[in-house]
Scaffold this motif. Structure first.
Motif, PDB file in Angstrom:
ATOM      1  N   MET A  32      14.877 -20.802 -89.380  1.00 42.43           N
ATOM      2  CA  MET A  32      13.712 -20.986 -90.243  1.00 42.43           C
ATOM      3  C   MET A  32      12.866 -22.167 -89.776  1.00 42.43           C
ATOM      4  SD  MET A  32      12.520 -19.251 -92.721  1.00 42.43           S
ATOM      5  CE  MET A  32      10.796 -19.473 -92.319  1.00 42.43           C
ATOM      6  N   MET A  33      13.514 -23.218 -89.277  1.00 42.06           N
ATOM      7  CA  MET A  33      12.774 -24.359 -88.737  1.00 42.06           C
ATOM      8  C   MET A  33      11.876 -23.905 -87.582  1.00 42.06           C
ATOM      9  SD  MET A  33      14.227 -27.785 -86.808  1.00 42.06           S
ATOM     10  CE  MET A  33      15.175 -28.387 -88.190  1.00 42.06           C
ATOM     11  N   ALA A  34      12.450 -23.153 -86.653  1.00 41.98           N
ATOM     12  CA  ALA A  34      11.684 -22.676 -85.499  1.00 41.98           C
ATOM     13  C   ALA A  34      10.558 -21.748 -85.937  1.00 41.98           C
ATOM     14  CB  ALA A  34      12.609 -21.976 -84.504  1.00 41.98           C
ATOM     15  N   GLN A  35      10.823 -20.913 -86.935  1.00 40.21           N
ATOM     16  CA  GLN A  35       9.774 -20.002 -87.400  1.00 40.21           C
ATOM     17  C   GLN A  35       8.663 -20.778 -88.105  1.00 40.21           C
ATOM     18  OE1 GLN A  35      11.069 -16.649 -89.813  1.00 40.21           O
ATOM     19  NE2 GLN A  35       9.577 -15.407 -88.710  1.00 40.21           N
ATOM     20  N   ASN A  36       9.026 -21.757 -88.915  1.00 40.61           N
ATOM     21  CA  ASN A  36       8.043 -22.614 -89.570  1.00 40.61           C
ATOM     22  C   ASN A  36       7.175 -23.305 -88.520  1.00 40.61           C
ATOM     23  OD1 ASN A  36       6.679 -24.341 -91.397  1.00 40.61           O
ATOM     24  ND2 ASN A  36       8.337 -25.821 -91.363  1.00 40.61           N
ATOM     25  N   PHE A  37       7.804 -23.848 -87.482  1.00 43.05           N
ATOM     26  CA  PHE A  37       7.056 -24.525 -86.432  1.00 43.05           C
ATOM     27  C   PHE A  37       6.182 -23.537 -85.664  1.00 43.05           C
ATOM     28  CE2 PHE A  37      10.452 -28.118 -85.982  1.00 43.05           C
ATOM     29  CZ  PHE A  37      10.120 -28.590 -87.242  1.00 43.05           C
ATOM     30  N   HIS A  38       6.673 -22.347 -85.427  1.00 39.82           N
ATOM     31  CA  HIS A  38       5.902 -21.288 -84.764  1.00 39.82           C
ATOM     32  C   HIS A  38       4.622 -21.002 -85.546  1.00 39.82           C
ATOM     33  CE1 HIS A  38       5.101 -17.327 -82.948  1.00 39.82           C
ATOM     34  NE2 HIS A  38       5.043 -16.847 -84.183  1.00 39.82           N
ATOM     35  N   TRP A  39       4.747 -20.924 -86.862  1.00 39.63           N
ATOM     36  CA  TRP A  39       3.584 -20.640 -87.704  1.00 39.63           C
ATOM     37  C   TRP A  39       2.595 -21.800 -87.746  1.00 39.63           C
ATOM     38  CZ3 TRP A  39       7.167 -19.059 -92.277  1.00 39.63           C
ATOM     39  CH2 TRP A  39       7.619 -17.751 -92.087  1.00 39.63           C
ATOM     40  N   ASN A  40       3.088 -23.027 -87.655  1.00 40.56           N
ATOM     41  CA  ASN A  40       2.262 -24.189 -87.978  1.00 40.56           C
ATOM     42  C   ASN A  40       1.934 -25.117 -86.820  1.00 40.56           C
ATOM     43  OD1 ASN A  40       1.846 -23.971 -90.934  1.00 40.56           O
ATOM     44  ND2 ASN A  40       4.079 -23.864 -90.909  1.00 40.56           N
ATOM     45  N   VAL A  91      22.054 -29.378 -90.163  1.00 42.43           N
ATOM     46  CA  VAL A  91      20.631 -29.315 -89.835  1.00 42.43           C
ATOM     47  C   VAL A  91      19.891 -29.213 -91.163  1.00 42.43           C
ATOM     48  CG1 VAL A  91      18.822 -27.977 -88.682  1.00 42.43           C
ATOM     49  CG2 VAL A  91      21.109 -28.135 -87.653  1.00 42.43           C
ATOM     50  N   THR A  92      18.856 -30.020 -91.339  1.00 45.95           N
ATOM     51  CA  THR A  92      18.134 -30.022 -92.607  1.00 45.95           C
ATOM     52  C   THR A  92      16.772 -29.359 -92.462  1.00 45.95           C
ATOM     53  OG1 THR A  92      17.244 -32.225 -92.177  1.00 45.95           O
ATOM     54  CG2 THR A  92      19.303 -32.111 -93.422  1.00 45.95           C
ATOM     55  N   GLU A  93      16.276 -28.888 -93.589  1.00 44.62           N
ATOM     56  CA  GLU A  93      14.942 -28.305 -93.634  1.00 44.62           C
ATOM     57  C   GLU A  93      13.898 -29.363 -93.327  1.00 44.62           C
ATOM     58  OE1 GLU A  93      13.949 -24.789 -96.582  1.00 44.62           O
ATOM     59  OE2 GLU A  93      14.656 -26.558 -97.654  1.00 44.62           O
ATOM     60  N   VAL A  94      12.779 -28.905 -92.805  1.00 41.56           N
ATOM     61  CA  VAL A  94      11.658 -29.791 -92.540  1.00 41.56           C
ATOM     62  C   VAL A  94      10.496 -29.344 -93.422  1.00 41.56           C
ATOM     63  CG1 VAL A  94      10.021 -30.601 -90.801  1.00 41.56           C
ATOM     64  CG2 VAL A  94      12.409 -30.160 -90.172  1.00 41.56           C
ATOM     65  N   GLU A  95      10.059 -30.244 -94.280  1.00 46.07           N
ATOM     66  CA  GLU A  95       8.926 -29.951 -95.163  1.00 46.07           C
ATOM     67  C   GLU A  95       7.613 -30.195 -94.430  1.00 46.07           C
ATOM     68  OE1 GLU A  95       8.921 -28.744 -98.304  1.00 46.07           O
ATOM     69  OE2 GLU A  95      11.113 -28.605 -98.281  1.00 46.07           O
ATOM     70  N   GLY A  96       6.603 -29.421 -94.783  1.00 49.09           N
ATOM     71  CA  GLY A  96       5.278 -29.638 -94.225  1.00 49.09           C
ATOM     72  C   GLY A  96       5.177 -29.219 -92.778  1.00 49.09           C
ATOM     73  N   ALA A  97       4.151 -29.744 -92.134  1.00 51.80           N
ATOM     74  CA  ALA A  97       3.893 -29.413 -90.738  1.00 51.80           C
ATOM     75  C   ALA A  97       3.815 -30.702 -89.927  1.00 51.80           C
ATOM     76  CB  ALA A  97       2.602 -28.613 -90.605  1.00 51.80           C
ATOM     77  N   SER A  99       3.820 -33.198 -86.552  1.00 49.98           N
ATOM     78  CA  SER A  99       3.079 -33.103 -85.291  1.00 49.98           C
ATOM     79  C   SER A  99       3.877 -32.246 -84.311  1.00 49.98           C
ATOM     80  CB  SER A  99       2.874 -34.493 -84.704  1.00 49.98           C
ATOM     81  OG  SER A  99       4.121 -35.024 -84.266  1.00 49.98           O
ATOM     82  N   ALA A 100       3.206 -31.743 -83.295  1.00 50.16           N
ATOM     83  CA  ALA A 100       3.879 -30.923 -82.285  1.00 50.16           C
ATOM     84  C   ALA A 100       5.027 -31.704 -81.642  1.00 50.16           C
ATOM     85  CB  ALA A 100       2.884 -30.455 -81.232  1.00 50.16           C
ATOM     86  N   GLN A 101       4.814 -32.987 -81.355  1.00 51.39           N
ATOM     87  CA  GLN A 101       5.870 -33.817 -80.760  1.00 51.39           C
ATOM     88  C   GLN A 101       7.075 -33.911 -81.689  1.00 51.39           C
ATOM     89  OE1 GLN A 101       5.188 -34.015 -77.321  1.00 51.39           O
ATOM     90  NE2 GLN A 101       6.120 -36.013 -77.530  1.00 51.39           N
ATOM     91  N   ASP A 102       6.824 -34.107 -82.986  1.00 51.87           N
ATOM     92  CA  ASP A 102       7.931 -34.185 -83.938  1.00 51.87           C
ATOM     93  C   ASP A 102       8.635 -32.839 -84.081  1.00 51.87           C
ATOM     94  OD1 ASP A 102       7.696 -36.898 -84.408  1.00 51.87           O
ATOM     95  OD2 ASP A 102       6.439 -36.653 -86.185  1.00 51.87           O
ATOM     96  N   MET A 103       7.874 -31.745 -84.022  1.00 50.31           N
ATOM     97  CA  MET A 103       8.493 -30.421 -84.067  1.00 50.31           C
ATOM     98  C   MET A 103       9.471 -30.256 -82.912  1.00 50.31           C
ATOM     99  SD  MET A 103       5.344 -27.878 -84.936  1.00 50.31           S
ATOM    100  CE  MET A 103       4.534 -27.836 -86.527  1.00 50.31           C
ATOM    101  N   ILE A 104       9.034 -30.645 -81.725  1.00 44.52           N
ATOM    102  CA  ILE A 104       9.882 -30.519 -80.544  1.00 44.52           C
ATOM    103  C   ILE A 104      11.138 -31.371 -80.716  1.00 44.52           C
ATOM    104  CG2 ILE A 104      10.032 -30.989 -78.063  1.00 44.52           C
ATOM    105  CD1 ILE A 104       6.918 -30.479 -78.036  1.00 44.52           C
ATOM    106  N   ARG A 105      10.965 -32.614 -81.130  1.00 47.68           N
ATOM    107  CA  ARG A 105      12.105 -33.529 -81.302  1.00 47.68           C
ATOM    108  C   ARG A 105      13.083 -33.006 -82.347  1.00 47.68           C
ATOM    109  NH1 ARG A 105      13.099 -36.847 -85.081  1.00 47.68           N
ATOM    110  NH2 ARG A 105      10.967 -36.888 -85.870  1.00 47.68           N
ATOM    111  N   LEU A 106      12.565 -32.553 -83.487  1.00 44.96           N
ATOM    112  CA  LEU A 106      13.432 -32.060 -84.562  1.00 44.96           C
ATOM    113  C   LEU A 106      14.188 -30.805 -84.139  1.00 44.96           C
ATOM    114  CD1 LEU A 106      10.918 -32.657 -87.467  1.00 44.96           C
ATOM    115  CD2 LEU A 106      13.164 -33.761 -87.255  1.00 44.96           C
ATOM    116  N   LEU A 107      13.510 -29.920 -83.448  1.00 46.21           N
ATOM    117  CA  LEU A 107      14.166 -28.690 -83.004  1.00 46.21           C
ATOM    118  C   LEU A 107      15.174 -28.995 -81.896  1.00 46.21           C
ATOM    119  CD1 LEU A 107      14.222 -25.745 -83.729  1.00 46.21           C
ATOM    120  CD2 LEU A 107      12.311 -25.355 -82.188  1.00 46.21           C
TER     121      LEU A 107
END
Length: 156
Positions: A32-40, A91-97, A99-107
């Motif tokens: 779900m994290m990856a899908q959320n990041f894919h969308w946003n 692994v925890t959920e990530v709220e909101g959207a 930055s792209a850099q943070d998405m990469i780091r979190l994933l």
């Protein structure tokens, strides 16, 4: 001696299934994290990151099923509620959207956690002689380490 789900003790099956349920939970949350990041995802790297995040969530969706089917082969219950997965996952959920850099780091961090959890489940299975589960965990762990490496390369 190599064991199968039918020749393992009830206790071994339960322990291995519990470890695999942990893997399923973390895989589901990461999916779900990856899908959320894919969308946003936005920004200059939108195209490649959009594609990478989709590749990750599609891989993980299939992995959830493979892991759950192994749990069922061990004659155990595959936990399938979102609330249960969220409460159990490291692994925890990530709220909101972010930055792209943070998405990469979190994933990337989620991939590393998954690889570690799968390695532990594989070691547990190996200790009981369950090479089929061990092989599944090794293959999945290798996939998550590869995704972590790819994501790390984006952070360099």
């Amino acid at each position: 001696m190599t064991q199968t789900a039918q020749t393992l003790s009830t206790s071994a099956n339960a322990q291995i299934a519990e470890a695999l349920n942990q893997c399923v939970a973390e895989t589901a949350v990461t999916t779900m994290m990856a899908q959320n990041f894919h969308w946003n995802v936005t920004g200059m790297a939108f195209g490649p990151l959009h594609e990478l995040f989709q590749k990750i969530y599609e891989d993980h969706f299939t992995a959830q099923d493979d892991l759950a089917e192994r749990i069922k082969a061990l004659d155990a219950h595959a936990h399938g509620t979102l609330a249960g997965m969220l409460s159990r996952s490291k692994v925890t959920e990530v709220e909101g959207a972010p930055s792209a850099q943070d998405m990469i780091r979190l994933l990337k961090e989620a991939q590393e956690t998954l690889a570690e959890t799968l390695a532990g489940a594989g070691e547990l299975a190996a200790g009981h002689g369950d090479t089929l589960t061990e092989d599944l965990c090794i293959a999945r762990g290798q996939t998550h380490e590869k995704f972590a490496w790819i994501l790390r390369a984006h952070l360099a």
